[in-house]
Design an enzyme around this catalytic site. Structure first.
Site, short mmCIF file in Angstrom:
data_model
loop_
_atom_site.label_atom_id
_atom_site.label_comp_id
_atom_site.label_asym_id
_atom_site.label_seq_id
_atom_site.Cartn_x
_atom_site.Cartn_y
_atom_site.Cartn_z
N LYS A 223 0.57 -1.49 -0.25
CA LYS A 223 -0.09 -0.64 0.26
C LYS A 223 0.68 0.77 -0.12
O LYS A 223 0.45 2.72 -0.12
CB LYS A 223 -1.19 -0.04 1.02
N VAL B 69 -2.07 -13.27 5.56
CA VAL B 69 -3.26 -13.88 5.94
C VAL B 69 -3.71 -14.46 7.68
O VAL B 69 -5.04 -14.12 7.28
CB VAL B 69 -3.23 -15.37 5.11
#
Ligand SMILES: NC(=O)c1ccc[n+]([C@@H]2O[C@H](COP(=O)([O-])OP(=O)(O)OC[C@H]3O[C@@H](n4cnc5c(N)ncnc54)[C@H](OP(=O)(O)O)[C@@H]3O)[C@@H](O)[C@H]2O)c1
Length: 326
Positions: free
Chosen positions: A129, A172
């Protein structure tokens, strides 16, 4: 012998998803002299202490915004792994100054105190990001990356502290990821996704930890290390996790991208490719490293979650979830 043998290691954000997984691995596979956990919340520290009863761990309550406290915590430290951050996109959007104070000012404090305490090396965790950021979280992490890169120019020659970053995609098994959200929504038989085209890079906490363990001994300061990790469409992930659920598309959220980028075309010009990772080398003139090997990338190369050559199928993803702490 492990690189971490007999070292004193400080983990900022050591009670978070990454921090705990890293701590667990260090205790299991390495023989550190001491591990210092630095974070704000006493409850998370208490729970972490219960999970890992080991005399080599020390718990420091402290904020990365507090330079004096950081300096005390860094005394006698060999390695700093900087994982503390505000990382929830909506929270950072709504509380921008808080995001700046923790993710940017906190990074400046880490750099200053590491140099002042003769720390040997600092590895900071970054994210996809931070690449061409479209939200405040990503923007603060981009600035933090730059600060760590340029931090090397403040280090001096006598006992230079080395600063590098690792940059990776969605973990995850981490707190606040889409996986726990889907697991919760699965109970109602309805999952929400924002856009059917959306892709993301995925790795497990263990893979993130092992990547950090691999980069620390080889870093020379100034690099951004990027692992080669697979992509998956978010809609395929939803189907993998809840094959019988109804999927509702609710539209892309503010500050969200369709695809994430781990390496831009402009960075690719000064990047070396290795079998399992990339090293983005700094363009700064003062930078010298002793690393050999690695291949240059072709002009126009870009590593993004939609042009990846490695893709997860449903079986792979479910295996990753099983390996994570759910
Ligand atoms: N999770 C992902 O998918 C992902 C992907 C790429 C990169 N990363 C990066 O990896 C790092 C770790 O992520 P994570 O998933 O482990 O996060 P996390 O589970 O939210 O943990 C964050 C940790 O930072 C601490 N912290 C927050 N603000 C602090 C402050 N001002 N001073 C000191 N400690 C503070 C938290 O404890 P207290 O709140 O008690 O202080 C906690 O220990 C972050 O830098 C993140 O940007 C994460």
């Amino acid at each position: 012998m492990s690189y971490f043998n007999d070292k004193t290691i400080l983990i900022t954000g050591g009670t978070g998803s990454f921090g705990r997984a890293f701590l667990k691995t260090l205790l299991r596979e390495d023989n550190p002299k001491s591990i210092r956990i630095y974070s704000r919340g006493e409850m998370l520290q208490y729970e972490t202490e219960k999970l890992f009863p080991d005399d080599r761990i020390r718990f420091f309550i402290g904020d990365v915004r507090d330079k004096e406290r950081l300096s005390r915590a860094m005394n006698g430290v060999d390695i700093v792994v900087h994982a503390a951050a505000l990382k929830q996109v909506p929270a950072c959007e709504y509380n921008p100054i808080e995001a700046v104070k923790t993710n940017i000012n906190g990074s400046i404090n880490i750099i200053d105190t590491a140099i002042d305490n003769n720390v040997d090396r600092v590895l900071a965790l970054s994210t996809d990001k931070a690449v061409h950021p479209v939200n405040l979280y990503g923007s603060t992490k981009m600035v933090a990356e730059k600060l760590f890169m340029q931090g090397n120019s403040y280090s001096g020659d006598i006992h230079p502290t080395k600063f590098s970053c690792v940059r990776y995609g969605n973990v995850v098994g981490s707190r606040g990821s889409v996986v726990p959200l889907f697991l919760e929504q699965k109970k109602s038989g309805r999952l929400t996704i924002t856009d059917e085209r959306m892709t993301r890079f995925w790795l497990t906490l263990e893979e993130g930890v092992q990547f950090v363990r691999k980069c620390l001994p080889i870093m020379t300061g100034g690099e951004v290390f990027v692992p080669k990790i697979p992509s998956m469409k978010v809609i395929d992930l939803a189907h993998a996790m809840a094959p019988d659920a109804k999927i509702e598309t609710i539209g892309i959220r503010p500050g969200e991208k369709l695809h994430e980028i781990l390496l831009t075309e402009d960075e690719a010009r000064h990047t070396k490719e290795y079998d399992t990772f990339f090293v983005i080398e700094p363009e700064l003139k003062f930078w010298k490293n002793g690393r050999t090997g690695g291949r240059s990338l072709p002009e126009g190369f870009r590593y993004s979650s939609d042009n990846n050559t490695q893709w997860l199928d449903k079986k792979d993803f479910n295996r990753m979830i099983n390996l994570s702490s759910y």
